[in-house]
Scaffold this motif. Structure first.
Motif, short mmCIF file in Angstrom:
data_model
loop_
_atom_site.label_atom_id
_atom_site.label_comp_id
_atom_site.label_asym_id
_atom_site.label_seq_id
_atom_site.Cartn_x
_atom_site.Cartn_y
_atom_site.Cartn_z
N VAL A 60 0.85 -1.19 0.00
CA VAL A 60 0.00 0.00 0.00
C VAL A 60 0.88 1.24 0.00
N SER A 61 1.92 1.22 0.80
CA SER A 61 2.85 2.35 0.85
C SER A 61 3.52 2.57 -0.51
N HIS A 63 2.55 1.50 -3.55
CA HIS A 63 1.62 1.79 -4.64
C HIS A 63 0.98 3.17 -4.54
N THR A 64 0.95 3.73 -3.32
CA THR A 64 0.38 5.07 -3.15
C THR A 64 1.47 6.13 -3.04
N ASN A 65 2.72 5.68 -2.97
CA ASN A 65 3.87 6.60 -2.82
C ASN A 65 3.73 7.45 -1.55
N ILE A 66 3.26 6.81 -0.48
CA ILE A 66 3.14 7.45 0.83
C ILE A 66 4.03 6.67 1.79
N VAL A 71 1.15 5.65 6.14
CA VAL A 71 0.08 4.71 5.80
C VAL A 71 -0.38 3.99 7.07
N GLU A 86 -9.75 7.57 0.25
CA GLU A 86 -10.20 6.62 -0.77
C GLU A 86 -9.03 5.89 -1.43
N GLU A 87 -7.97 6.62 -1.74
CA GLU A 87 -6.80 6.01 -2.39
C GLU A 87 -6.21 4.89 -1.53
N ILE A 88 -6.11 5.13 -0.24
CA ILE A 88 -5.57 4.11 0.68
C ILE A 88 -6.55 2.94 0.79
N ARG A 89 -7.84 3.24 0.93
CA ARG A 89 -8.85 2.17 1.06
C ARG A 89 -8.82 1.24 -0.15
N GLU A 91 -6.43 0.74 -2.37
CA GLU A 91 -5.18 -0.03 -2.46
C GLU A 91 -5.11 -1.09 -1.36
#
Length: 116
Positions: A60-61, A63-66, A71, A86-89, A91
């Protein structure tokens, strides 16, 4: 003007360095705890092993670049509030689907007679 002996300056510099190192270690311990708690949430909700939870969190980290810790903090906030970006949910759901179990642990396989 009085001069500080060289040895005192060296000791003062060393104390400052050690105080900085202690601060960094405290941050690392706190970050580790946040990550471990988030893995626990993923493990419980995704019915997976801790290794699977770690893989999900890491993906998740990535793929979201966070940052991973951020995260993890968002996942813990979600656990308390029910709200997550939403982006985190999205992914997180995808990663759990990729790495989670295909059936409920302890349930009979889908093609067994007791599953009907």
């Amino acid at each position: 003007m009085s001069r500080v002996p060289r040895e005192s300056r060296d000791e003062t510099d060393r104390i400052v360095e050690l105080e900085q190192e202690v601060g960094q270690l405290k941050d690392a311990v706190a970050s580790h705890a946040v990550v471990d708690q988030a893995i626990g949430v993923i493990v419980a909700l995704g019915r997976m092993t801790p290794d699977g939870g770690w893989t999900v969190l890491r993906e998740v980290s990535q793929h979201t670049n966070i940052k991973l810790r951020n995260v993890a903090e968002l996942i813990l906030f979600w656990g308390r509030s029910g709200r997550i970006p939403e982006e985190i949910r999205a992914e997180l759901e995808d990663a759990v689907d990729r790495h989670g179990p295909t059936q409920i642990p302890g349930a009979p396989p889908p093609d067994s007679p007791s599953a009907e």
